[in-house]
Design a protein around this motif. Structure first.
Motif, PDB file in Angstrom:
ATOM      1  N   PRO A 191       0.975  -2.699   5.121  1.00 47.70           N
ATOM      2  CA  PRO A 191      -0.142  -2.293   5.979  1.00 47.70           C
ATOM      3  C   PRO A 191      -1.046  -3.486   6.294  1.00 47.70           C
ATOM      4  CG  PRO A 191       0.128  -0.788   4.127  1.00 47.70           C
ATOM      5  CD  PRO A 191       0.994  -1.973   3.851  1.00 47.70           C
ATOM      6  N   ALA A 192      -1.417  -3.636   7.540  1.00 48.12           N
ATOM      7  CA  ALA A 192      -2.274  -4.745   7.946  1.00 48.12           C
ATOM      8  C   ALA A 192      -3.724  -4.479   7.554  1.00 48.12           C
ATOM      9  CB  ALA A 192      -2.162  -4.966   9.451  1.00 48.12           C
ATOM     10  N   GLY A 193      -4.464  -5.553   7.308  1.00 53.26           N
ATOM     11  CA  GLY A 193      -5.886  -5.437   7.043  1.00 53.26           C
ATOM     12  C   GLY A 193      -6.260  -5.119   5.619  1.00 53.26           C
ATOM     13  N   LEU A 194      -5.302  -5.107   4.668  1.00 55.00           N
ATOM     14  CA  LEU A 194      -5.591  -4.806   3.264  1.00 55.00           C
ATOM     15  C   LEU A 194      -5.102  -5.945   2.380  1.00 55.00           C
ATOM     16  CD1 LEU A 194      -4.589  -1.014   3.198  1.00 55.00           C
ATOM     17  CD2 LEU A 194      -6.855  -1.996   3.561  1.00 55.00           C
ATOM     18  N   GLY A 195      -5.520  -7.154   2.714  1.00 54.97           N
ATOM     19  CA  GLY A 195      -4.992  -8.357   2.077  1.00 54.97           C
ATOM     20  C   GLY A 195      -5.279  -8.464   0.600  1.00 54.97           C
ATOM     21  N   CYS A 196      -6.495  -8.097   0.155  1.00 58.43           N
ATOM     22  CA  CYS A 196      -6.830  -8.210  -1.269  1.00 58.43           C
ATOM     23  C   CYS A 196      -5.983  -7.257  -2.114  1.00 58.43           C
ATOM     24  CB  CYS A 196      -8.315  -7.924  -1.475  1.00 58.43           C
ATOM     25  SG  CYS A 196      -9.407  -9.214  -0.859  1.00 58.43           S
TER      26      CYS A 196
ATOM     27  N   SER B 249      -7.651   5.072   7.002  1.00 59.91           N
ATOM     28  CA  SER B 249      -7.817   3.637   6.792  1.00 59.91           C
ATOM     29  C   SER B 249      -6.634   2.991   6.089  1.00 59.91           C
ATOM     30  CB  SER B 249      -9.103   3.368   5.999  1.00 59.91           C
ATOM     31  OG  SER B 249      -9.123   4.120   4.790  1.00 59.91           O
ATOM     32  N   GLY B 250      -5.520   3.698   5.947  1.00 57.14           N
ATOM     33  CA  GLY B 250      -4.292   3.087   5.450  1.00 57.14           C
ATOM     34  C   GLY B 250      -3.933   3.390   4.021  1.00 57.14           C
ATOM     35  N   LYS B 251      -4.594   4.366   3.385  1.00 62.62           N
ATOM     36  CA  LYS B 251      -4.322   4.642   1.974  1.00 62.62           C
ATOM     37  C   LYS B 251      -2.923   5.210   1.770  1.00 62.62           C
ATOM     38  CE  LYS B 251      -7.928   7.311   1.527  1.00 62.62           C
ATOM     39  NZ  LYS B 251      -8.461   7.179   2.895  1.00 62.62           N
ATOM     40  N   SER B 252      -2.523   6.153   2.598  1.00 59.07           N
ATOM     41  CA  SER B 252      -1.193   6.758   2.462  1.00 59.07           C
ATOM     42  C   SER B 252      -0.092   5.748   2.772  1.00 59.07           C
ATOM     43  CB  SER B 252      -1.065   7.973   3.396  1.00 59.07           C
ATOM     44  OG  SER B 252      -2.000   8.969   3.054  1.00 59.07           O
ATOM     45  N   MET B 253      -0.306   4.917   3.777  1.00 62.09           N
ATOM     46  CA  MET B 253       0.667   3.870   4.089  1.00 62.09           C
ATOM     47  C   MET B 253       0.814   2.906   2.924  1.00 62.09           C
ATOM     48  SD  MET B 253      -0.241   2.946   8.046  1.00 62.09           S
ATOM     49  CE  MET B 253       0.939   1.587   8.007  1.00 62.09           C
ATOM     50  N   MET B 254      -0.311   2.604   2.269  1.00 63.71           N
ATOM     51  CA  MET B 254      -0.258   1.694   1.129  1.00 63.71           C
ATOM     52  C   MET B 254       0.511   2.308  -0.039  1.00 63.71           C
ATOM     53  SD  MET B 254      -0.799  -1.204  -0.195  1.00 63.71           S
ATOM     54  CE  MET B 254      -1.874  -2.049   0.965  1.00 63.71           C
ATOM     55  N   ALA B 255       0.390   3.627  -0.245  1.00 67.19           N
ATOM     56  CA  ALA B 255       1.135   4.290  -1.316  1.00 67.19           C
ATOM     57  C   ALA B 255       2.634   4.103  -1.121  1.00 67.19           C
ATOM     58  CB  ALA B 255       0.780   5.773  -1.363  1.00 67.19           C
ATOM     59  N   LYS B 256       3.101   4.266   0.106  1.00 67.06           N
ATOM     60  CA  LYS B 256       4.523   4.091   0.390  1.00 67.06           C
ATOM     61  C   LYS B 256       4.944   2.625   0.257  1.00 67.06           C
ATOM     62  CE  LYS B 256       4.628   8.114   3.446  1.00 67.06           C
ATOM     63  NZ  LYS B 256       4.927   8.637   4.793  1.00 67.06           N
ATOM     64  N   TYR B 257       4.023   1.733   0.638  1.00 64.78           N
ATOM     65  CA  TYR B 257       4.339   0.302   0.517  1.00 64.78           C
ATOM     66  C   TYR B 257       4.397  -0.128  -0.951  1.00 64.78           C
ATOM     67  CZ  TYR B 257       3.807  -4.755   0.695  1.00 64.78           C
ATOM     68  OH  TYR B 257       3.984  -6.102   0.505  1.00 64.78           O
ATOM     69  N   VAL B 258       3.538   0.449  -1.795  1.00 69.50           N
ATOM     70  CA  VAL B 258       3.537   0.105  -3.223  1.00 69.50           C
ATOM     71  C   VAL B 258       4.904   0.381  -3.836  1.00 69.50           C
ATOM     72  CG1 VAL B 258       2.625   0.795  -5.465  1.00 69.50           C
ATOM     73  CG2 VAL B 258       1.069   0.352  -3.588  1.00 69.50           C
TER      74      VAL B 258
END
Length: 688
Positions: free
Chosen positions: A301-306, A343-352
């Motif tokens: 996901p873009a924009g969540l670099g940290c 803001s991308g939380k669900s996308m980040m879960a799948k990326y994790v």
């Protein structure tokens, strides 16, 4: 050590030391303790048919010998193990008993009973309540309190009191109170690493003739310890038969599965083997309504670099926790990510899950509820047990605040409180139980979550997602465009053209539109910074808004230019025409920043006081300017501001001038003013 293979399973005759450490040995010892203490109704939780068979045939102290024909050698021995599947194997009085000529082991093999509740199919284990009630009444003397027992009846009663009723069950059943004092519940533990590796080695010896050697602890092992260790961490928590079934399926899919991991193609073969194992392991939870297998993603996901950097730093520790055992370092427990919707939380879960290379399991608390008393807690225990069996994995708890919003306060639901307590205890203790499950929890409104959830030790880190900056919005836009173009290239493109010309439809294009005062910033503030006005004329985007704008622009293009599309252009969505559609879609779309300014202000206040870290590399509104205690102390003078960077000794215009574009400056002023305009509401809600 003697090996024995029977009916498609691998068994091994164990010495005393290994026996006492094995899952079957530990289970038998617990059954013995229960039996000797007078608990002659035992529920065996988590046992498959192999474990049940081994317990029945190996527990010498229990009434389960092959039979007794000492009285008459010509008479066939009377078996002392009896498998029953009905509810009438124990009668209501001593005189009616026909099964208790000697102490016996009854193994109840009743089938689950399915009941439809709210249009769902629920599994209810049918207990042999009639026989259990009769057993308790007869053995306690209640059934024959006024009856004078004959010697034959006395012998029958003695045999009954020395018998054992063993009831295998998938999960802990709800036991009636009048039966409970006579019962014991024994949970079959998971195999430890050495026992599991020995079981895998025995399978390899049988199917691929892999030679085995005893290690220093007496276990029979294949030679490649690294191979066995990696398979153990993929199959930890599975039962004997599950491991055998999964390995057999892998053998059918991949051929020979044993190899040297140090070989030139060892990493590729191991990746293929792990993928096959996890595909089979996912089936373990298919019968659970509360657990859902989700598809992981490799798209960052873009924009969540940290947040991405944290994942990169801890990836190896999560995916291969056994490598860090020698350092006495536990694997990370999980992350809590809170922030605005979209803001991308669900996308980040799948990326994790994709980044760690693990299965992604979503826990739906809404499906844990049951109609019967105690069923919700039972469903929670069952779900957590299956999650442990599937470890290592990523457990995704989405919108956690909705699941536990009623777990605190006098008005909280008692069932919710108990579920919350079970989940917290499991999170705290799973490391001690060697459960490698990474919890990724998301929340939109942390004010509804109990404070216990934020205590150190629950999660390794807490991140927040907020309104993306202009630069981050551009990155999100371009990542969506590139992903769609890449996916379309894999399919059939009628014009044999890319979906978008990414050299023109990219981050720079979208950023330019965001900073257009006639398009996105119609309410652009030109007044002095001390101005406290708030307006909804500016479009502030979340990731979900950007995705919707692209979708709307494509629809406008297809409706207006579809007949004109030809291979002459540089992409399916011709760049000049699509840009016009994109501008029109932006005008028509109501963004989160237009419709939910107050929600943005409330969310900011919650995040700033709960020690969350920024998931992105930048933040338009630094937390330095937010201070609730100082606001309350200065509230009486009428000039108090909840958000004010001047309190830190800096001039506010320094931060304003530091922001690089109109979009970020406008968002800073509008959100700051919104926070200050509802400051009394925010503070009252938290401090009342």
């Amino acid at each position: 050590m003697k090996q024995n293979f029977n009916k498609g399973t691998c068994t091994v005759m164990q010495n005393a030391s290994i026996y006492l450490r094995s899952c079957i040995g530990r289970t038998i010892e617990e059954l013995k303790k229960a039996y000797l203490s007078g608990k002659h109704i035992c529920f065996l939780v988590g046992a498959d048919s192999y474990v049940t068979k081994e317990i029945v045939s190996s527990a010498a102290i229990l009434p389960n010998s092959l039979g007794d024909n000492s009285s008459n050698n010509d008479t066939p021995p009377t078996p002392t193990v009896k498998f029953v599947d009905n509810d009438t194997f124990v009668k209501s009085t001593v005189g009616e008993q026909t099964e208790f000529c000697k102490p016996r082991l009854f193994v109840y093999m009743g089938k689950p009973q399915y009941r439809t509740t709210d249009n769902t199919v629920d599994e209810q284990f049918k207990l042999p309540l009639m026989s259990l009630t009769n057993y308790v009444d007869v053995c306690s003397g209640l059934a024959d309190v006024n009856m004078r027992l004959t010697k034959g009846n006395e012998r029958t009663l003695c045999c009954m009191r020395n018998s054992l009723i063993l009831i295998p069950a998938k999960s802990k059943p709800q036991i009636p109170s009048y039966i409970e004092p006579y019962t014991a519940t024994v949970v079959v533990p998971y195999m430890d690493e050495q026992e599991c590796c020995q079981w895998i080695s025995l399978y390899l010896n049988k199917t691929e003739d892999v030679s085995l050697k005893k290690n220093s602890d007496g276990y029979l092992m294949a030679g490649n310890n690294d191979f066995l260790r990696q398979l153990y961490h993929c199959m930890r928590g599975m039962t004997h038969l599950q491991i055998y079934s999964v390995l057999k399926d892998c053998s059918m899919q991949l051929g020979k599965i044993y190899f040297e991991t140090s070989a030139c193609n060892g990493s590729e073969r191991m990746a293929a083997l792990k993928k096959c194992i996890r595909k089979n392991a996912d089936r373990i939870i298919e019968d659970s309504r509360a657990l859902i297998i989700e598809n992981p993603s490799v798209n960052e996901p873009a924009g969540l670099g940290c947040l991405t950097k944290w994942l990169n730093d801890h990836c190896d520790q999560v995916a291969n926790p056994y490598l860090y055992v020698k350092y006495r370092q536990e694997a990370p427990k999980g992350l809590l990510v809170s922030g605005l919707p979209g803001s991308g939380k669900s996308m980040m879960a799948k990326y994790v899950a994709g980044r760690f290379g693990l299965s992604l399991v979503r826990l739906d608390f809404g499906n844990l509820g049951g109609t019967y008393v105690g069923q919700s807690e039972k469903n929670m225990d069952s779900a957590l047990a299956k999650i442990e069996a599937l470890s290592p994995c990523v457990l995704w708890v989405d919108e956690m605040e909705k699941a536990f919003s009623g777990s605190s306060g006098v008005n909280g639901s008692e069932v919710t409180k108990r579920l919350f307590g079970k989940f917290l205890t499991w999170m705290q203790e799973k490391g001690n139980r060697d459960v490698s499950c990474f919890v990724f929890a998301t929340a939109n409104d942390i004010s509804k979550m109990p404070p216990e959830m934020f205590r150190n030790g629950r999660f390794d880190e807490k991140f927040f997602t907020f309104m993306p900056t202009s630069l981050e919005c551009g990155k999100i836009f371009e990542s969506i465009v590139r992903k769609q173009t890449k996916e379309a290239d894999r399919g059939e493109n009628l014009q044999a053209l890319p979906l978008f010309n990414v050299s023109k439809v990219n981050a720079a294009l979208f950023e330019k539109m965001l900073n257009d005062t006639s398009l996105c910033l119609k309410g652009w503030l030109t007044e002095e910074l001390c101005d406290k006005s708030v307006n909804r004329l500016n479009k502030f985007f979340t990731g979900a808004d950007i995705e919707q704008v692209i979708k709307n622009a494509k629809n406008l293009f297809l409706n207006g230019y579809a007949s004109d599309v030809s291979p002459v252009g540089d992409a399916v969505f011709d760049t000049p025409q699509f840009c016009e559609c994109l501008r029109e879609a932006i005008r028509e779309t109501k963004t989160y920043g237009e419709t939910n300014l107050v929600d943005i202000a409330r969310c900011y206040g919650q995040l700033s006081v709960n020690n969350f870290k920024n998931a992105s590399n930048s933040l338009v509104l630094p937390f330095d300017g937010y201070d609730e205690l100082l606001y309350m102390s200065a509230e009486n003078n009428g000039k108090a501001l909840l958000y004010d960077l001047n309190r830190t000794g800096n001039k506010e215009d320094v931060h304003y001038q530091h922001l690089s574009c109109k979009y970020d400056k406008c968002m800073y002023v509008i959100v700051r003013n919104t926070i200050n305009s509802i400051s009394k509401e925010i503070v009252k809600q938290r401090w009342q």
